[in-house]
Design a protein around this motif. Structure first.
Motif, PDB file in Angstrom:
ATOM      1  N   PHE A  11       0.894  -1.157   0.000  1.00 58.24           N
ATOM      2  CA  PHE A  11       0.000   0.000   0.000  1.00 58.24           C
ATOM      3  C   PHE A  11       0.928   1.199   0.000  1.00 58.24           C
ATOM      4  N   HIS A  14       4.286   1.134   1.967  1.00 58.85           N
ATOM      5  CA  HIS A  14       4.201   0.141   3.039  1.00 58.85           C
ATOM      6  C   HIS A  14       3.937  -1.256   2.467  1.00 58.85           C
ATOM      7  N   ALA A  16       2.463  -4.553   3.176  1.00 58.68           N
ATOM      8  CA  ALA A  16       1.562  -5.171   4.165  1.00 58.68           C
ATOM      9  C   ALA A  16       1.740  -6.682   4.191  1.00 58.68           C
ATOM     10  N   THR A  35      -0.046 -10.298  15.362  1.00 63.44           N
ATOM     11  CA  THR A  35      -0.426  -9.023  15.971  1.00 63.44           C
ATOM     12  C   THR A  35      -1.244  -8.180  14.993  1.00 63.44           C
ATOM     13  N   SER A  36      -1.906  -7.172  15.535  1.00 61.86           N
ATOM     14  CA  SER A  36      -2.706  -6.274  14.715  1.00 61.86           C
ATOM     15  C   SER A  36      -1.814  -5.595  13.661  1.00 61.86           C
ATOM     16  N   CYS A  38      -0.361  -7.095  11.044  1.00 60.45           N
ATOM     17  CA  CYS A  38       0.741  -7.906  10.502  1.00 60.45           C
ATOM     18  C   CYS A  38       0.439  -8.438   9.100  1.00 60.45           C
ATOM     19  N   GLY A  39      -0.779  -8.189   8.598  1.00 57.26           N
ATOM     20  CA  GLY A  39      -1.065  -8.572   7.215  1.00 57.26           C
ATOM     21  C   GLY A  39      -1.988  -9.766   7.055  1.00 57.26           C
ATOM     22  N   LYS A  40      -2.623 -10.206   8.135  1.00 53.48           N
ATOM     23  CA  LYS A  40      -3.488 -11.399   8.067  1.00 53.48           C
ATOM     24  C   LYS A  40      -4.691 -11.166   7.153  1.00 53.48           C
ATOM     25  N   THR A  41      -5.420 -10.083   7.435  1.00 53.51           N
ATOM     26  CA  THR A  41      -6.639  -9.809   6.660  1.00 53.51           C
ATOM     27  C   THR A  41      -6.307  -9.557   5.194  1.00 53.51           C
TER      28      THR A  41
HETATM   29  N1  LIG Z   1      -6.443  -0.254   2.060  1.00 54.85           N
HETATM   30  C1  LIG Z   1      -5.322  -0.026   2.722  1.00 54.85           C
HETATM   31  N2  LIG Z   1      -4.576   1.087   2.467  1.00 54.85           N
HETATM   32  C2  LIG Z   1      -3.421   1.310   3.120  1.00 54.85           C
HETATM   33  N3  LIG Z   1      -2.910   0.492   4.072  1.00 54.85           N
HETATM   34  C3  LIG Z   1      -3.609  -0.615   4.375  1.00 54.85           C
HETATM   35  C4  LIG Z   1      -4.841  -0.923   3.722  1.00 54.85           C
HETATM   36  N4  LIG Z   1      -5.304  -2.094   4.233  1.00 54.85           N
HETATM   37  C5  LIG Z   1      -4.410  -2.481   5.166  1.00 54.85           C
HETATM   38  N5  LIG Z   1      -3.392  -1.602   5.247  1.00 54.85           N
HETATM   39  C6  LIG Z   1      -2.216  -1.714   6.126  1.00 54.85           C
HETATM   40  O1  LIG Z   1      -1.609  -2.964   5.884  1.00 54.85           O
HETATM   41  C7  LIG Z   1      -1.181  -3.550   7.095  1.00 54.85           C
HETATM   42  C8  LIG Z   1      -1.807  -4.911   7.258  1.00 54.85           C
HETATM   43  O2  LIG Z   1      -3.188  -4.761   7.499  1.00 54.85           O
HETATM   44  P1  LIG Z   1      -4.136  -6.013   7.784  1.00 54.85           P
HETATM   45  O3  LIG Z   1      -5.538  -5.505   7.893  1.00 54.85           O
HETATM   46  O4  LIG Z   1      -3.860  -7.056   6.791  1.00 54.85           O
HETATM   47  O5  LIG Z   1      -3.615  -6.487   9.197  1.00 54.85           O
HETATM   48  P2  LIG Z   1      -4.190  -7.570  10.189  1.00 54.85           P
HETATM   49  O6  LIG Z   1      -3.049  -8.438  10.545  1.00 54.85           O
HETATM   50  O7  LIG Z   1      -5.381  -8.222   9.616  1.00 54.85           O
HETATM   51  O8  LIG Z   1      -4.583  -6.679  11.432  1.00 54.85           O
HETATM   52  P3  LIG Z   1      -5.885  -6.685  12.374  1.00 54.85           P
HETATM   53  O9  LIG Z   1      -5.783  -7.890  13.244  1.00 54.85           O
HETATM   54  O10 LIG Z   1      -5.727  -5.405  13.144  1.00 54.85           O
HETATM   55  O11 LIG Z   1      -7.081  -6.695  11.465  1.00 54.85           O
HETATM   56  C9  LIG Z   1      -1.517  -2.556   8.196  1.00 54.85           C
HETATM   57  O12 LIG Z   1      -0.366  -1.796   8.471  1.00 54.85           O
HETATM   58  C10 LIG Z   1      -2.601  -1.714   7.599  1.00 54.85           C
HETATM   59  O13 LIG Z   1      -2.578  -0.417   8.128  1.00 54.85           O
END
Ligand SMILES: Nc1ncnc2c1ncn2[C@@H]1O[C@H](COP(=O)(O)OP(=O)(O)OP(=O)(O)O)[C@@H](O)[C@H]1O
Length: 237
Positions: A11, A14, A16, A35-36, A38-41
């Motif tokens: 992104f 960054h 992800a 952790t929140s 970290c890129g799971k979603t």
């Molecule tokens: N549409 C987007 N635009 C910019 N950055 C994004 C976007 N979607 C996610 N990110 C960034 O990418 C990284 C990974 O996000 P992601 O949602 O995959 O994390 P996660 O592990 O699922 O976290 P959580 O448990 O908090 O949902 C984060 O730093 C987030 O801020």
């Protein structure tokens, strides 16, 4: 069943998801843990093309997901999110019928399947005529799963599916759901940051940090042979 190869998502500047490769077997429950942020979603959403990768490939049953348009692909891949992800203006019956209808199932088959799922998920049949706001959180979660399973997809993606529930209901609903025979034959990729949930549900856990895989293994492997301090810390062992 699902092959993820050198997957990258940026992104802006960054990264992800940073070069993730994974192989997920038929009928396996694979948990993406970390952790929140970290890129799971982001990883999960690239499987059903809600997010497009910057580079890398994903194949489901040998077919590159980019060979199908997003909506067609998503009819074959169930998706469950926190609090069920139900449309407020659809009755529960309409919500469960969404994908079977798109796949042109006969209405009697849809009704039969809806009743079967409602029964399996131990919901009263009266919920079918209600709206999501008239259900408890646990009921909405079960309906979200019924909707995702309705057309018997071979793959179901789940993003913090129990996140909106209190700890007691959470444990109860997740035991019930993962006790379903139907789910045992389905390939499940589940995102959570809850260690006990991951240890309970996963055939294998993928522990991620800052977009990268830190360790992949069965719950026992991770607990017995943590790859490094991060894994030890995360699992609190
Ligand atoms: N549409 C987007 N635009 C910019 N950055 C994004 C976007 N979607 C996610 N990110 C960034 O990418 C990284 C990974 O996000 P992601 O949602 O995959 O994390 P996660 O592990 O699922 O976290 P959580 O448990 O908090 O949902 C984060 O730093 C987030 O801020």
């Amino acid at each position: 069943m699902i092959e993820i190869q050198d997957l990258v998502k940026r992104f802006g500047s960054h990264t992800a998801v940073d070069n993730v490769s994974l192989s997920i077997g038929q009928g396996e429950t694979l948990v993406l843990l970390g952790t929140s942020g970290c890129g799971k979603t982001t990883t999960l959403k690239m499987v059903n093309r809600l997010i497009e990768p910057s580079s890398g490939a994903i194949r489901v049953n040998g077919v590159d997901v980019r060979q199908q348009d997003g909506p067609t692909l998503r009819r074959r891949i169930g998706y469950v999110i926190q609090d069920g992800g139900l449309f407020p203006h659809y009755t529960i019956a309409e919500a469960i019928a969404t994908v079977p209808k798109l796949l042109n199932w006969e209405s009697t088959a849809i009704q039969e399947r809806s009743r079967e799922l409602i029964d399996k998920l131990q919901l009263p049949e009266t919920v079918l005529l209600r709206y999501p706001a008239e259900l408890s959180g646990g009921q909405r979660q079960r309906v979200g799963l019924a909707r995702a399973l309705a057309a018997k997809p071979p793959v179901v993606l789940m993003d913090e599916p129990f996140g909106a529930l209190d700890p007691f209901t959470r444990r109860h609903v997740r035991r019930e759901l993962f006790g379903l025979n139907e789910l045992k034959e389905t390939t499940v990729v589940l995102v959570t940051h809850d260690v006990s949930e991951a240890l309970e549900l996963a055939n294998r856990i993928v522990l991620m940090d800052q977009g990268k895989i830190v360790q992949v293994g069965t719950p026992t492997e991770l607990q017995k042979n943590p790859a490094n301090e991060f894994v030890r810390d995360f699992l609190d062992i």
